[in-house]
Design an enzyme around this catalytic site. Structure first.
Site, PDB file in Angstrom:
ATOM      1  N   ASP A 242      22.839  60.709  -2.267  1.00  0.00           N
ATOM      2  CA  ASP A 242      24.229  60.635  -1.796  1.00  0.00           C
ATOM      3  C   ASP A 242      24.146  60.209  -0.322  1.00  0.00           C
ATOM      4  O   ASP A 242      23.077  60.242   0.289  1.00  0.00           O
ATOM      5  CB  ASP A 242      24.857  62.037  -1.951  1.00  0.00           C
TER       6      ASP A 242
ATOM      7  N   ASP B  22      27.234  60.526   2.529  1.00  0.00           N
ATOM      8  CA  ASP B  22      27.968  61.368   3.490  1.00  0.00           C
ATOM      9  C   ASP B  22      27.667  62.849   3.278  1.00  0.00           C
ATOM     10  O   ASP B  22      27.886  63.374   2.202  1.00  0.00           O
ATOM     11  CB  ASP B  22      29.473  61.114   3.372  1.00  0.00           C
TER      12      ASP B  22
ATOM     13  N   THR C 121      30.355  57.673  -2.787  1.00  0.00           N
ATOM     14  CA  THR C 121      31.780  57.339  -2.885  1.00  0.00           C
ATOM     15  C   THR C 121      32.220  56.499  -1.691  1.00  0.00           C
ATOM     16  O   THR C 121      33.209  55.777  -1.762  1.00  0.00           O
ATOM     17  CB  THR C 121      32.609  58.643  -2.917  1.00  0.00           C
TER      18      THR C 121
HETATM   19  C1  XBP Z   1      32.015  61.041   0.656  1.00  0.00           C
HETATM   20  C2  XBP Z   1      33.383  60.564   0.402  1.00  0.00           C
HETATM   21  C3  XBP Z   1      33.879  59.352   1.132  1.00  0.00           C
HETATM   22  C4  XBP Z   1      33.905  59.621   2.640  1.00  0.00           C
HETATM   23  C5  XBP Z   1      34.801  58.649   3.358  1.00  0.00           C
HETATM   24  O1  XBP Z   1      31.158  60.115   0.045  1.00  0.00           O
HETATM   25  O2  XBP Z   1      34.075  61.157  -0.422  1.00  0.00           O
HETATM   26  O3  XBP Z   1      35.191  59.113   0.661  1.00  0.00           O
HETATM   27  O4  XBP Z   1      34.468  60.918   2.856  1.00  0.00           O
HETATM   28  O5  XBP Z   1      34.376  57.302   3.097  1.00  0.00           O
HETATM   29  P1  XBP Z   1      29.685  60.607  -0.523  1.00  0.00           P
HETATM   30  P2  XBP Z   1      35.476  56.228   2.627  1.00  0.00           P
HETATM   31  O6  XBP Z   1      29.747  60.348  -2.013  1.00  0.00           O
HETATM   32  O7  XBP Z   1      28.697  59.723   0.206  1.00  0.00           O
HETATM   33  O8  XBP Z   1      29.495  62.074  -0.178  1.00  0.00           O
HETATM   34  O9  XBP Z   1      36.668  56.391   3.549  1.00  0.00           O
HETATM   35  O10 XBP Z   1      34.794  54.883   2.764  1.00  0.00           O
HETATM   36  O11 XBP Z   1      35.787  56.602   1.196  1.00  0.00           O
HETATM   37 MG    MG Z   2      28.398  63.669   0.120  1.00  0.00          MG
END
Ligand code: XBP
Ligand code: MG
Length: 237
Positions: free
Chosen positions: A9, A11, A122
């Site tokens: 993953d 973020d 995501t």
């Molecule tokens: C986390 C998310 C993303 C980010 C914001 O992604 O849910 O929506 O919060 O990025 P991950 P965007 O799967 O890496 O934990 O505004 O580009 O969606």
């Molecule tokens: Mg994440």
């Protein structure tokens, strides 16, 4: 049995980026003269909705319902999110995001051991590119054989779609892979795809339920590589 690929993953897992996202959202709101401000407490709740565009839409439905009926709401959300992404990628390019402890050594060790690497996130692809460029330089994107990001799938986490796409592109069964995540949405996504998951909780997910995880650890620094194999092999039998 050693697993053949690790699917990361982004973020909260590769880097503690969610508070940067929150700041970028707020700067985009200010730039567009919107009377909105997402503080940390509200953002923790909003993060239960994956995807920045989906998060904005959810916020409007709950906190600004008059706007819900405005014409071309989809276009409004799309443009606002694009402004936020431009702000966020600039923050990352300016070095405001660092890799979490143990991430770089796990990636380097994996490549040394012939473990294939993928990303299932995501977040939007420009955000992934900015983070890998800022932390690894030019070769950053090339460390990951497969990168599945953002709108490439219709149903975002906790739906399994993004992990199923990563498995398809890797050409591997779930049993040969391990996922590394920070959130319940991500855990449910990988788990529904049949992938054993290691959780490293992040600042916005430290209160979440990780019952389905193969292993929960405060940081990848604390888990030696063989222990990671053993924990996964034990759960994936
Ligand atoms: C986390 C998310 C993303 C980010 C914001 O992604 O849910 O929506 O919060 O990025 P991950 P965007 O799967 O890496 O934990 O505004 O580009 O969606
Ligand atoms: Mg994440």
């Amino acid at each position: 049995m050693m697993f053949k690929a690790i699917i990361f993953d982004v973020d909260g897992t590769l880097s503690e980026t969610e508070d940067l996202h929150r700041q970028a959202f707020n700067q985009a709101f200010d730039q567009n003269d919107l009377p909105w401000h997402w503080d940390r407490q509200l953002y923790r709740q909003l993060l239960k909705v994956s995807g920045g565009k989906e998060r904005i839409r959810h916020f409007i439905e709950i906190h600004d319902s008059d706007r819900r009926v405005s014409k071309d709401l989809d276009g409004f959300i799309r443009d606002l999110h694009a402004a936020k992404t431009a702000i966020y990628t600039r923050m990352v390019a300016d070095g405001e995001a660092k890799l979490r402890p143990g991430v770089m050594s796990l990636i380097d060790q994996s490549l040394h051991d012939g473990i294939r690497l993928a990303i299932a996130t995501t977040t939007s692809l420009p955000n992934v590119e900015a983070l890998l460029q800022a932390t690894y330089g030019e070769e950053g994107m090339h460390r990951f054989e497969v990168i599945c990001a953002g709108d490439v799938v219709e149903q975002k986490k906790p739906a399994p779609d993004i992990y199923l796409l990563a498995l398809e592109k890797l050409g591997l069964p779930a049993a040969d892979c391990v996922a590394i995540e920070d959130s319940r949405n991500g855990l449910l996504s990988a788990h529904q795809a049949g992938i054993a998951t290691v959780i490293t909780p992040s600042i916005y997910t430290d209160d979440q339920d990780f019952s389905e995880a193969a292993l929960v650890t405060s940081s990848l620094n604390d888990v030696d590589f063989p222990a990671l194999y053993t924990a996964i092999a034990r759960t994936s039998r």
